[in-house]
Design a protein around this motif. Structure first.
Motif, short mmCIF file in Angstrom:
data_model
loop_
_atom_site.label_atom_id
_atom_site.label_comp_id
_atom_site.label_asym_id
_atom_site.label_seq_id
_atom_site.Cartn_x
_atom_site.Cartn_y
_atom_site.Cartn_z
N VAL A 4 38.51 -39.27 72.11
CA VAL A 4 38.99 -38.24 71.18
C VAL A 4 38.63 -36.87 71.76
N PRO A 5 39.63 -35.97 71.88
CA PRO A 5 39.32 -34.61 72.31
C PRO A 5 38.93 -33.75 71.10
N ALA A 6 38.17 -32.70 71.37
CA ALA A 6 37.78 -31.80 70.29
C ALA A 6 37.71 -30.38 70.82
N THR A 7 37.65 -29.44 69.91
CA THR A 7 37.50 -28.03 70.27
C THR A 7 36.14 -27.56 69.78
N PHE A 8 35.33 -27.07 70.70
CA PHE A 8 33.98 -26.62 70.39
C PHE A 8 33.94 -25.09 70.41
N PHE A 9 33.52 -24.49 69.31
CA PHE A 9 33.35 -23.04 69.27
C PHE A 9 31.88 -22.74 69.51
N LEU A 10 31.63 -22.14 70.66
CA LEU A 10 30.29 -22.05 71.21
C LEU A 10 29.67 -20.67 71.05
N VAL A 11 28.37 -20.66 70.80
CA VAL A 11 27.60 -19.42 70.73
C VAL A 11 27.17 -19.07 72.15
N GLY A 12 27.48 -17.84 72.57
CA GLY A 12 27.24 -17.46 73.96
C GLY A 12 25.80 -17.58 74.40
N SER A 13 24.85 -17.22 73.52
CA SER A 13 23.45 -17.33 73.90
C SER A 13 23.06 -18.77 74.18
N MET A 14 23.65 -19.71 73.42
CA MET A 14 23.35 -21.12 73.64
C MET A 14 24.04 -21.63 74.89
N VAL A 15 25.22 -21.12 75.17
CA VAL A 15 25.92 -21.50 76.41
C VAL A 15 25.10 -21.11 77.62
N SER A 16 24.55 -19.90 77.60
CA SER A 16 23.77 -19.43 78.75
C SER A 16 22.47 -20.21 78.91
N ARG A 17 21.96 -20.77 77.83
CA ARG A 17 20.72 -21.55 77.90
C ARG A 17 20.96 -22.99 78.31
N TYR A 18 22.13 -23.53 77.97
CA TYR A 18 22.42 -24.94 78.25
C TYR A 18 23.77 -25.07 78.96
N PRO A 19 23.90 -24.50 80.14
CA PRO A 19 25.20 -24.51 80.83
C PRO A 19 25.67 -25.90 81.23
N ASP A 20 24.75 -26.79 81.54
CA ASP A 20 25.15 -28.13 81.98
C ASP A 20 25.90 -28.87 80.87
N ILE A 21 25.51 -28.69 79.63
CA ILE A 21 26.19 -29.36 78.52
C ILE A 21 27.62 -28.85 78.40
N VAL A 22 27.81 -27.53 78.56
CA VAL A 22 29.15 -26.96 78.49
C VAL A 22 30.01 -27.47 79.63
N ARG A 23 29.43 -27.58 80.80
CA ARG A 23 30.18 -28.08 81.96
C ARG A 23 30.65 -29.52 81.71
N ASP A 24 29.75 -30.35 81.17
CA ASP A 24 30.12 -31.73 80.85
C ASP A 24 31.21 -31.76 79.77
N MET A 25 31.09 -30.88 78.81
CA MET A 25 32.05 -30.80 77.70
C MET A 25 33.45 -30.53 78.22
N VAL A 26 33.59 -29.57 79.12
CA VAL A 26 34.89 -29.19 79.66
C VAL A 26 35.43 -30.28 80.58
N GLU A 27 34.57 -30.82 81.42
CA GLU A 27 35.01 -31.87 82.34
C GLU A 27 35.46 -33.11 81.60
N GLN A 28 34.95 -33.35 80.42
CA GLN A 28 35.34 -34.51 79.62
C GLN A 28 36.72 -34.32 78.99
N GLY A 29 37.26 -33.10 79.05
CA GLY A 29 38.59 -32.85 78.51
C GLY A 29 38.60 -32.15 77.17
N ASN A 30 37.45 -31.67 76.74
CA ASN A 30 37.38 -30.96 75.48
C ASN A 30 37.72 -29.49 75.69
N GLU A 31 37.92 -28.80 74.61
CA GLU A 31 38.31 -27.41 74.63
C GLU A 31 37.17 -26.57 74.05
N VAL A 32 37.03 -25.34 74.54
CA VAL A 32 35.97 -24.48 74.03
C VAL A 32 36.56 -23.16 73.56
#
Length: 750
Positions: free
Chosen positions: A124-152
């Protein structure tokens, strides 16, 4: 400089220390600048970390009852996707039997990976609305999220309600989040969801201008049709029920993968997916919804023009409507720099916190040890039956090194003339140019000898006085110091114990009527004399103050006299006596009144020299660490204590203050303030006890809070400056302080 001038005016070869200092002197200024830059960088890292932690709280509605007169009715009644293509506001609804699954407030290191795993399992694909401060702290999770085919999409950088912010703040929130996405996953996005937003009918006159502005900037704003309200933690059953659209309608459905405890969301999500699929629903992203809508429009337009069906319309629309953009150029590099800086902050601040905790515990432990040992010292030395041995009544030699002391020398000698103990006074004039020697001679005191020498420095003057002393006990004092009548008698009594080689007296600030003088008075009573009580009991006194100290003449000569190797000849000779097996003690009742520096500039010069000279002396005697037997006690106990509490902890002390300010701003103001007040309370307790032992007036302690905020910071900077000088081998010379001669024997004494 290849040579220096000796006391006889001849040129002599520079010492090894002077040669090393000369080679490094040229590097001093740039290294000081480098040290300041490092301090600035550390402060910047802490500010960045604090900014990143001003983040997501629970989902809440922060504004109610605002009018929506300026918002078009078609927007208020429209679908959850708001675009401004062609400059016109348009809304798009989710098709029937379709779920656009969206998540807010992430990424979170605990919950987001679990959500991604569930989505991967059910494809199932999903769209994640991300907080920038959290993105900068946990970049690996965002990278996995996008590579899995999800949208941000963007959910601002600090999860702030943009309705009340300036245009510049709105731009900054969006740009910083885009940079974080670029650094984390190499993309930017055109999707946006405002924090604290809900359905389109909640748009009001405060938020509408923000959506208009972002629409002009190319953003698609996303709202919801159905809210799971999982942030309320109502239970798995309720979450599934509230997230289910009515009557087979399509919906933009809101869940949360961060911002709180999300175990109920994790449990509800797979059951919700299974339920909706069983009901004939499909899952897509926000871009998937837009792609279907554009494909349907293209099909309708083709049919209206009499054409056939549009081939590959869906793929074309998906390509046109894809929210992700590949980050390139400056954006990509700035994003990577941001993520790297955050990684440094994420490592540095916890490490710094742990280190400062250790330092704080050590400092508080020192305060506790000082109180206990000072009390024991006072009780021991003031017992009725305490005695050093038979009273010392034989005459002693008092050496007064003087360089341009015309304002003070008369008061100094007059105080010695009132001594209750027989004394020989030797004034060693170190090449004064202001008539100091003439003033001393003109007083006509029968027990005063004036020895003139070319300017060669204080150690040389003291050694000259020791060589010319007539008695086996020599008292050394500064030319700006005033003794009480009983000072010398009190000072020499410990020599009744044959193991005592030197005695430190109780130096007190005479010019304490000014603010700077009062601050130094507190420091002398608490920082110096309370310390000396502790070191006395531990038998590792590090310094006999130049203002008042007494020595066995033979002990001084046996260790080579006052050394010119360091700028802290008093610390140097004290350590040398320890290593030679002599005992060094503190005599609290032998008081001397000295003139403390009257300006911040002079104070900086004096303390800079003291700090640097102490480091020189400690380095010179580093071999004490391996000394054996009783003479090795200073190396085993005293030297580590001095390094820890006079160099290491004061160097880190400014960072404790910075970290306290950081905690007040970004973590918990009340807790940080209470912690600071608690430490101040401990210091006040120590100071009050020190004042009680020295029978000083407590009113000066009213200035202590201000001293902690201003004076103490200056002393820390002086120490840091001295450390940089020592580490770079920079050269430091004696600097004469300006004296006023205002210090005399206090009224009522003698």
């Amino acid at each position: 400089m290849s040579s220096t001038t000796s006391r006889r005016g001849r040129r002599r070869a520079p010492t090894r220390i002077e040669r090393a200092a000369g080679r490094a002197a040229a590097l001093q200024k740039p290294r000081v600048i480098l040290a300041l830059l490092l301090l600035l960088a550390l402060t910047s890292v802490m500010l960045l970390d604090g900014y990143l932690r001003a983040e997501v709280g629970g989902d809440q509605r922060v504004r109610t009852g605002a009018s929506a007169d300026k918002v078009p009715e078609k927007v208020l009644d429209g679908g959850p996707i708001l675009t401004f293509r062609g400059g016109q506001a348009k809304t798009v609804s989710v098709p029937d039997k379709t779920i656009a699954l969206t998540f807010d407030d992430g990424p979170d290191p605990t919950w987001t990976p679990q959500v991604l795993e569930i989505l991967r399992k059910y494809d199932v694909p999903a769209t994640f609305f991300l907080v920038g401060s959290m993105v900068s702290r946990y970049p690996d999770i965002v990278r996995d999220m996008v590579e899995q085919g999800n949208e941000v999409g963007v959910h601002t950088f600090t999860h702030i309600d943009l309705s009340y912010q300036s245009e510049a703040r709105v731009d900054r929130e969006m740009r910083q989040t885009q940079l974080a996405l670029a650094g984390a996953a190499g993309i930017t996005t055109t999707l946006f969801r405002a924090p604290y937003s809900s359905e389109t009918d909640a748009i009001d006159d405060y938020s509408w201008p923000v959506y208009q502005k972002l629409g002009k900037d190319g953003y698609t704003s996303v709202f919801i049709d159905t809210d799971s309200d999982d942030w309320k933690r109502p239970g798995v059953k309720k979450i599934i029920e509230w997230a289910t659209p009515e009557d087979g309608k399509g919906a933009s459905v809101l869940f949360h993968d961060a911002g709180g405890e999300r175990s109920q969301t994790i449990e509800a999500l797979p059951r919700y997916i299974e339920k909706m699929r069983a009901a004939g629903y499909t899952f897509t992203t926000i871009s998937g919804v837009l792609a279907k809508q554009q494909a349907a429009q293209a099909q309708t337009q083709a049919q209206a023009q009499g054409g056939g069906p549009v081939r590959n319309g869906s793929a074309t629309a998906t390509r046109l409507q894809a929210a992700h953009r590949t980050a390139t150029g400056v954006t990509l590099y700035e994003g990577k720099a941001l993520v790297a800086a955050v990684a440094v902050a994420e490592w540095t601040v916890p490490a710094l916190s742990a280190g400062l905790t250790v330092v704080g515990v050590a400092v508080l432990g020192r305060f506790g040890m000082m109180l206990l040992l000072a009390r024991r010292h006072h009780r021991q030395r003031n017992r009725r039956r305490f005695s050093w041995g038979p009273p010392v009544t034989r005459p002693v030699s008092v050496i007064v090194p003087a360089y341009n002391e015309k304002e003070c020398i008369a008061n100094t000698l007059a105080s010695l003339a009132r001594s209750t103990h027989p004394v020989e006074i030797i004034v060693v004039d170190d090449g004064s140019t202001d008539g100091t020697a003439d003033i001393a001679e003109s007083l006509g005191m029968p027990n005063v000898r004036v020895i003139r020498q070319q300017n060669a420095g204080k150690p040389a003057a003291l050694n000259n006085g020791v060589r010319n002393a007539s008695y086996d006990i020599v008292v050394m004092m500064d030319g700006d110091t005033v003794f009480e009548p009983d000072t010398v008698r009190q000072l020499v009594q410990p020599f009744a114990d044959p193991s005592v080689g030197a005695v430190a007296g109780n130096a007190k600030v005479g010019n304490r009527t000014t603010l700077i003088g009062a601050w130094q008075h507190i420091e002398y009573v608490m920082g110096f004399n309370l310390d000396r009580r502790m070191y006395d009991l531990l038998r590792c006194m590090p310094t006999i103050p130049g203002a008042i100290g007494a020595f066995h003449r033979e002990a001084v000569l046996a260790v080579g006299g006052m050394s010119e190797d360091t700028l802290a000849e008093d610390t140097d000779i004290t350590i040398a006596l320890h290593r030679a097996g002599w005992r060094v003690v503190y005599q609290e009742h032998a008081r001397a009144w000295t003139e403390a520096p009257g300006s911040l500039k002079q104070l900086w010069s004096q303390r800079y020299r003291w700090s640097y000279g102490t480091m020189q002396a400690l380095w010179k005697h580093r071999g004490a660490l391996t000394d054996r037997g009783p003479s090795g006690r200073f190396g085993r106990v005293g030297l580590p204590l001095v390094v820890l509490f006079q160099i290491v902890t004061p160097v880190f002390a400014p960072l404790i203050d910075v970290f306290t300010a950081y905690s007040m701003i970004f973590i918990d103001f009340r807790a940080a303030l209470l912690a600071w007040l608690a430490v101040l309370g401990v210091q006040l307790l120590c100071a009050a006890y020190a004042f009680r032992l020295d029978r000083e007036k407590y009113r000066y302690l009213l200035m202590m809070p201000l001293q902690q905020l201003a004076y103490r910071q200056m002393m820390y900077l002086v120490l840091i400056h001295s450390c940089v000088t020592a580490l770079t081998g920079g050269r430091l010379r004696w600097q004469k302080l300006k004296r006023t001669g205002e210090v005399g024997t206090p009224a009522g004494v003698g």
